[in-house]
Scaffold this motif. Structure first.
Motif, PDB file in Angstrom:
ATOM      1  N   ALA A 124       0.840  -1.203   0.000  1.00  0.00           N
ATOM      2  CA  ALA A 124       0.000   0.000   0.000  1.00  0.00           C
ATOM      3  C   ALA A 124       0.875   1.253   0.000  1.00  0.00           C
ATOM      4  O   ALA A 124       1.912   1.297   0.656  1.00  0.00           O
ATOM      5  CB  ALA A 124      -0.915   0.017   1.219  1.00  0.00           C
ATOM      6  N   ASP A 125       0.445   2.271  -0.749  1.00  0.00           N
ATOM      7  CA  ASP A 125       1.175   3.548  -0.785  1.00  0.00           C
ATOM      8  C   ASP A 125       0.743   4.475   0.339  1.00  0.00           C
ATOM      9  O   ASP A 125       1.522   5.327   0.777  1.00  0.00           O
ATOM     10  CB  ASP A 125       0.931   4.253  -2.124  1.00  0.00           C
ATOM     11  N   TYR A 126      -0.499   4.341   0.769  1.00  0.00           N
ATOM     12  CA  TYR A 126      -0.962   5.122   1.913  1.00  0.00           C
ATOM     13  C   TYR A 126      -2.059   4.360   2.633  1.00  0.00           C
ATOM     14  O   TYR A 126      -2.710   3.474   2.063  1.00  0.00           O
ATOM     15  CB  TYR A 126      -1.447   6.517   1.495  1.00  0.00           C
ATOM     16  N   VAL A 127      -2.232   4.683   3.905  1.00  0.00           N
ATOM     17  CA  VAL A 127      -3.293   4.082   4.714  1.00  0.00           C
ATOM     18  C   VAL A 127      -4.106   5.201   5.350  1.00  0.00           C
ATOM     19  O   VAL A 127      -3.558   6.237   5.733  1.00  0.00           O
ATOM     20  CB  VAL A 127      -2.723   3.143   5.803  1.00  0.00           C
ATOM     21  N   SER A 128      -5.415   4.989   5.431  1.00  0.00           N
ATOM     22  CA  SER A 128      -6.267   6.010   6.029  1.00  0.00           C
ATOM     23  C   SER A 128      -6.750   5.564   7.403  1.00  0.00           C
ATOM     24  O   SER A 128      -7.071   4.390   7.617  1.00  0.00           O
ATOM     25  CB  SER A 128      -7.460   6.328   5.127  1.00  0.00           C
ATOM     26  N   PHE A 129      -6.760   6.511   8.333  1.00  0.00           N
ATOM     27  CA  PHE A 129      -7.220   6.270   9.697  1.00  0.00           C
ATOM     28  C   PHE A 129      -8.397   7.189  10.003  1.00  0.00           C
ATOM     29  O   PHE A 129      -8.373   8.373   9.689  1.00  0.00           O
ATOM     30  CB  PHE A 129      -6.084   6.524  10.698  1.00  0.00           C
ATOM     31  N   GLY A 130      -9.410   6.645  10.644  1.00  0.00           N
ATOM     32  CA  GLY A 130     -10.587   7.423  11.002  1.00  0.00           C
ATOM     33  C   GLY A 130     -11.767   6.497  11.299  1.00  0.00           C
ATOM     34  O   GLY A 130     -11.617   5.283  11.267  1.00  0.00           O
TER      35      GLY A 130
END
Length: 209
Positions: A124-130
């Protein structure tokens, strides 16, 4: 590799095409350079037509274009990448091999640090948190708060972290302050009466923070 920084506009799902393009261009005119397209309605011909129109528009503004959920649609529309939920990427290593290194892959992690670690290791190039704060877009998603976001930054110092959920002009600076690389905004941008002005305000707040 496109930059994954700043305000990340996520277009509301299932707008009529004219309104979709109008809102997208208003955000781009306001300075947003990361844009995601979600389309939950059936009909691939309709989806590819809309995605291709957005691809052309984002190219005009030099913006990065991400498609939600569908790798096939992202590739057919020549998008820069895809954003997937945890159930949409059963074999991330294989996907990375299939799409190559220049295709962005983002993964929703919510508050699951172990899953984020695995996703990043697998390509993965980025991960989202929320959701950082409660959000009308997905009211069922639990709020994690700024402390959990800051903890994610500490755990993954070199990763691209995207914050999502309840982000507005009133709190976007806090999100950057705890280490997020980008802030995903849906209603905090696209529910505004003047989307271009709201986009410009969000971008200025982020850049000055």
């Amino acid at each position: 590799m496109p930059d994954l920084v700043g305000i990340y506009g996520i277009l509301p799902a299932d707008l009529e095409t004219g309104e979709l393009l109008e809102k997208a261009e208003a955000a781009l005119k306001g300075g947003v350079r990361l844009l995601q397209f979600r389309d939950k309605k059936q009909g691939y011909k309709r989806q590819i037509r809309r995605a291709s129109a957005l691809r052309a528009l984002t190219r005009d503004y030099g913006a990065t274009f991400i498609i939600n959920d569908s790798v096939a649609l992202a590739r057919d529309a020549e998008a820069d990448g895809v954003h997937l939920g945890r159930d949409d990427a059963p074999n991330l290593i294989q996907l990375r091999n299939d799409v190559g290194d220049d295709f962005l892959i983002g993964i929703t992690c919510r508050a699951d640090a172990a899953f984020a670690k695995s996703a990043l290791k697998d390509g993965a190039d980025y991960v989202s948190f929320g959701a950082v704060w409660k959000t009308h877009s997905k009211p069922e998603v639990p709020e994690i708060g700024l402390n959990r976001l800051a903890k994610a930054r500490q755990m993954f110092p070199d990763a691209n972290l995207c914050a999502i959920g309840g982000i507005t002009v009133n709190n976007v600076v806090q999100v950057k302050a705890v280490g997020a690389d980008c802030a995903a905004v849906i209603s905090g941008l696209f529910a505004a009466e003047d989307i271009q002005a709201r986009a410009a305000e969000l971008v200025e707040l982020w850049d000055r923070a």
